[in-house]
Design a protein around this motif. Structure first.
Motif, PDB file in Angstrom:
ATOM      1  N   SER A 198       0.817  -1.213   0.000  1.00 32.33           N
ATOM      2  CA  SER A 198       0.000   0.000   0.000  1.00 32.33           C
ATOM      3  C   SER A 198       0.851   1.262   0.000  1.00 32.33           C
ATOM      4  CB  SER A 198      -0.905   0.001   1.241  1.00 32.33           C
ATOM      5  OG  SER A 198      -1.523   1.267   1.406  1.00 32.33           O
ATOM      6  N   ILE A 199       0.537   2.179  -0.904  1.00 33.12           N
ATOM      7  CA  ILE A 199       1.273   3.437  -0.951  1.00 33.12           C
ATOM      8  C   ILE A 199       0.725   4.443   0.059  1.00 33.12           C
ATOM      9  CG2 ILE A 199      -0.119   4.632  -2.704  1.00 33.12           C
ATOM     10  CD1 ILE A 199       2.601   5.545  -3.941  1.00 33.12           C
ATOM     11  N   SER A 200      -0.531   4.278   0.456  1.00 32.40           N
ATOM     12  CA  SER A 200      -1.145   5.241   1.378  1.00 32.40           C
ATOM     13  C   SER A 200      -0.467   5.212   2.747  1.00 32.40           C
ATOM     14  CB  SER A 200      -2.645   4.968   1.528  1.00 32.40           C
ATOM     15  OG  SER A 200      -2.876   3.643   1.984  1.00 32.40           O
ATOM     16  N   ASN A 201      -0.108   4.020   3.230  1.00 31.44           N
ATOM     17  CA  ASN A 201       0.607   3.927   4.505  1.00 31.44           C
ATOM     18  C   ASN A 201       1.968   4.594   4.409  1.00 31.44           C
ATOM     19  OD1 ASN A 201      -1.465   2.516   5.747  1.00 31.44           O
ATOM     20  ND2 ASN A 201      -0.614   0.506   5.220  1.00 31.44           N
ATOM     21  N   GLN A 202       2.623   4.414   3.264  1.00 30.27           N
ATOM     22  CA  GLN A 202       3.924   5.034   3.066  1.00 30.27           C
ATOM     23  C   GLN A 202       3.807   6.556   3.050  1.00 30.27           C
ATOM     24  OE1 GLN A 202       5.502   3.314  -0.527  1.00 30.27           O
ATOM     25  NE2 GLN A 202       5.861   1.305   0.427  1.00 30.27           N
ATOM     26  N   ILE A 203       2.791   7.078   2.403  1.00 29.79           N
ATOM     27  CA  ILE A 203       2.585   8.529   2.349  1.00 29.79           C
ATOM     28  C   ILE A 203       2.453   9.096   3.747  1.00 29.79           C
ATOM     29  CG2 ILE A 203       0.953  10.337   1.656  1.00 29.79           C
ATOM     30  CD1 ILE A 203       0.388   8.643  -0.868  1.00 29.79           C
ATOM     31  N   ASN A 204       1.700   8.416   4.602  1.00 30.05           N
ATOM     32  CA  ASN A 204       1.532   8.858   5.986  1.00 30.05           C
ATOM     33  C   ASN A 204       2.845   8.787   6.758  1.00 30.05           C
ATOM     34  OD1 ASN A 204      -0.058   9.570   8.407  1.00 30.05           O
ATOM     35  ND2 ASN A 204       0.390   7.464   9.027  1.00 30.05           N
ATOM     36  N   ASN A 205       3.572   7.692   6.595  1.00 33.28           N
ATOM     37  CA  ASN A 205       4.836   7.517   7.333  1.00 33.28           C
ATOM     38  C   ASN A 205       5.921   8.486   6.884  1.00 33.28           C
ATOM     39  OD1 ASN A 205       3.823   5.426   8.909  1.00 33.28           O
ATOM     40  ND2 ASN A 205       4.442   3.843   7.457  1.00 33.28           N
ATOM     41  N   LEU A 206       5.895   8.876   5.607  1.00 35.62           N
ATOM     42  CA  LEU A 206       6.922   9.776   5.084  1.00 35.62           C
ATOM     43  C   LEU A 206       6.889  11.151   5.755  1.00 35.62           C
ATOM     44  CD1 LEU A 206       6.875   8.912   1.271  1.00 35.62           C
ATOM     45  CD2 LEU A 206       8.856   8.790   2.787  1.00 35.62           C
ATOM     46  N   THR A 207       5.754  11.537   6.273  1.00 32.90           N
ATOM     47  CA  THR A 207       5.663  12.846   6.930  1.00 32.90           C
ATOM     48  C   THR A 207       6.350  12.848   8.291  1.00 32.90           C
ATOM     49  OG1 THR A 207       3.537  12.316   7.984  1.00 32.90           O
ATOM     50  CG2 THR A 207       3.453  13.286   5.778  1.00 32.90           C
ATOM     51  N   LYS A 208       6.664  11.652   8.822  1.00 29.19           N
ATOM     52  CA  LYS A 208       7.223  11.552  10.170  1.00 29.19           C
ATOM     53  C   LYS A 208       8.658  11.034  10.196  1.00 29.19           C
ATOM     54  CE  LYS A 208       2.578   9.977  11.384  1.00 29.19           C
ATOM     55  NZ  LYS A 208       1.806   8.791  11.816  1.00 29.19           N
ATOM     56  N   ALA A 209       9.165  10.568   9.052  1.00 25.33           N
ATOM     57  CA  ALA A 209      10.451   9.867   9.035  1.00 25.33           C
ATOM     58  C   ALA A 209      11.634  10.823   8.910  1.00 25.33           C
ATOM     59  CB  ALA A 209      10.478   8.866   7.891  1.00 25.33           C
ATOM     60  N   GLU A 210      12.724  10.470   9.614  1.00 26.25           N
ATOM     61  CA  GLU A 210      14.005  11.161   9.440  1.00 26.25           C
ATOM     62  C   GLU A 210      14.916  10.405   8.466  1.00 26.25           C
ATOM     63  OE1 GLU A 210      12.106  12.461  12.974  1.00 26.25           O
ATOM     64  OE2 GLU A 210      13.050  10.483  12.850  1.00 26.25           O
ATOM     65  N   VAL A 211      14.673   9.093   8.336  1.00 27.72           N
ATOM     66  CA  VAL A 211      15.504   8.238   7.479  1.00 27.72           C
ATOM     67  C   VAL A 211      14.586   7.367   6.623  1.00 27.72           C
ATOM     68  CG1 VAL A 211      17.333   6.502   7.402  1.00 27.72           C
ATOM     69  CG2 VAL A 211      17.266   8.151   9.295  1.00 27.72           C
ATOM     70  N   VAL A 212      14.845   7.341   5.311  1.00 28.06           N
ATOM     71  CA  VAL A 212      14.052   6.520   4.397  1.00 28.06           C
ATOM     72  C   VAL A 212      14.975   5.582   3.628  1.00 28.06           C
ATOM     73  CG1 VAL A 212      12.673   6.544   2.273  1.00 28.06           C
ATOM     74  CG2 VAL A 212      12.139   8.145   4.115  1.00 28.06           C
ATOM     75  N   VAL A 213      14.617   4.304   3.622  1.00 25.35           N
ATOM     76  CA  VAL A 213      15.315   3.295   2.827  1.00 25.35           C
ATOM     77  C   VAL A 213      14.349   2.891   1.715  1.00 25.35           C
ATOM     78  CG1 VAL A 213      16.562   1.119   2.864  1.00 25.35           C
ATOM     79  CG2 VAL A 213      16.394   2.486   4.964  1.00 25.35           C
ATOM     80  N   ALA A 214      14.755   3.057   0.451  1.00 26.61           N
ATOM     81  CA  ALA A 214      13.785   2.900  -0.633  1.00 26.61           C
ATOM     82  C   ALA A 214      14.371   2.206  -1.847  1.00 26.61           C
ATOM     83  CB  ALA A 214      13.260   4.278  -1.047  1.00 26.61           C
ATOM     84  N   THR A 215      13.476   1.598  -2.628  1.00 30.41           N
ATOM     85  CA  THR A 215      13.837   1.126  -3.961  1.00 30.41           C
ATOM     86  C   THR A 215      13.540   2.262  -4.937  1.00 30.41           C
ATOM     87  OG1 THR A 215      11.635   0.118  -4.168  1.00 30.41           O
ATOM     88  CG2 THR A 215      13.442  -1.316  -3.460  1.00 30.41           C
ATOM     89  N   PRO A 216      14.295   2.346  -6.038  1.00 31.05           N
ATOM     90  CA  PRO A 216      14.180   3.506  -6.926  1.00 31.05           C
ATOM     91  C   PRO A 216      12.786   3.732  -7.515  1.00 31.05           C
ATOM     92  CG  PRO A 216      16.196   2.308  -7.385  1.00 31.05           C
ATOM     93  CD  PRO A 216      15.412   1.466  -6.429  1.00 31.05           C
ATOM     94  N   GLY A 217      12.149   2.656  -7.995  1.00 32.02           N
ATOM     95  CA  GLY A 217      10.863   2.818  -8.659  1.00 32.02           C
ATOM     96  C   GLY A 217       9.796   3.442  -7.784  1.00 32.02           C
ATOM     97  N   ARG A 218       9.588   2.895  -6.603  1.00 28.29           N
ATOM     98  CA  ARG A 218       8.554   3.429  -5.707  1.00 28.29           C
ATOM     99  C   ARG A 218       8.917   4.820  -5.200  1.00 28.29           C
ATOM    100  NH1 ARG A 218       4.078   1.772  -2.657  1.00 28.29           N
ATOM    101  NH2 ARG A 218       3.610   0.610  -4.574  1.00 28.29           N
ATOM    102  N   LEU A 219      10.206   5.071  -4.971  1.00 35.72           N
ATOM    103  CA  LEU A 219      10.605   6.400  -4.518  1.00 35.72           C
ATOM    104  C   LEU A 219      10.291   7.443  -5.583  1.00 35.72           C
ATOM    105  CD1 LEU A 219      11.929   7.972  -2.199  1.00 35.72           C
ATOM    106  CD2 LEU A 219      14.068   7.808  -3.449  1.00 35.72           C
TER     107      LEU A 219
END
Length: 222
Positions: free
Chosen positions: A108-129
């Protein structure tokens, strides 16, 4: 004596290292951490399982500040590696109370959208980022540390243009770290264009097989 103390790491990071019972740096850690802690851009040549997550994690944990938005971005080729790196960084940053999240496709991308507002560090794959960048659901303006993990694999998987697009939306005033099992001409070209006087370090391509475990599962086609 814990040999990591010679690197003069901050108390929260050293406390985490001691709690994880890391006492002796691996070769890639010995070669890269002094340059990483000095704020230099670094290209590291090192095999999988050689301890590079702790090496670049030192910069992430030292520089990121809780509650001040996204400050460190790590790119990995696969979701499995993204989860592995996320868990390691969560342990290393425990005493700094940093929020580390993973971002990859197939969930789900919606959970990620919510979490991105609170994160100091993000580990990601290129496509989804890139998907989040296009949707403007991620703010890259405060990134201090950009780490490219297993770059040779990312390029082999066809992510070279995606990686370049992601680099271009990050601040130019940042530390860029690039680790790979092999240093190809494409990686050298990327370094020349997007890194500032990078220090190159190379560890012996030998990983203790007793510390590696490989598992596979036979599954039905569906």
């Amino acid at each position: 004596m814990n040999l990591f103390e010679e690197y003069k790491l901050g108390n929260p990071l050293m406390t985490a290292i001691n709690q994880l019972v890391f006492e002796n740096p691996t070769q890639i850690q010995q070669l890269s951490i002094p340059h990483i802690m000095a704020g230099k851009d670094v290209i590291g040549e090192s095999a999988t399982g050689s301890g590079k997550t702790l090496a670049f994690g030192c910069s992430v944990v030292e520089h990121a500040i809780s509650g001040q938005g996204l400050q460190a971005l790590i790119l990995t080729p696969t979701r499995e590696l993204a989860e592995q790196v996320r868990m390691s960084l969560t342990q290393l940053s425990y005493f700094k109370h940093l929020r580390v999240i993973s971002v990859y496709g197939g969930v789900s991308i919606s959970n990620q959208i919510n979490n991105l507002t609170k994160a100091e560090v993000v580990v990601a794959t290129p496509g989804r980022l890139l998907d989040h960048i296009r949707r403007r659901t991620i703010n890259t303006s405060k990134i201090k540390v950009l780490f490219l993990d297993e770059v040779d694999t990312m390029f082999d998987m066809g992510f070279i243009e995606d990686v370049k697009k992601i680099i271009r939306v990050c601040p130019t005033n940042r530390q860029t770290l690039c680790f790979s099992a092999t240093i190809s001409s494409s990686i050298k070209e990327l370094a020349n264009k997007y890194m500032i006087n990078p220090i190159r370090v190379s560890a012996v391509k030998l990983v203790d097989p007793s510390k590696m475990e490989q598992i596979y599962y036979n599954v039905r086609r569906n």
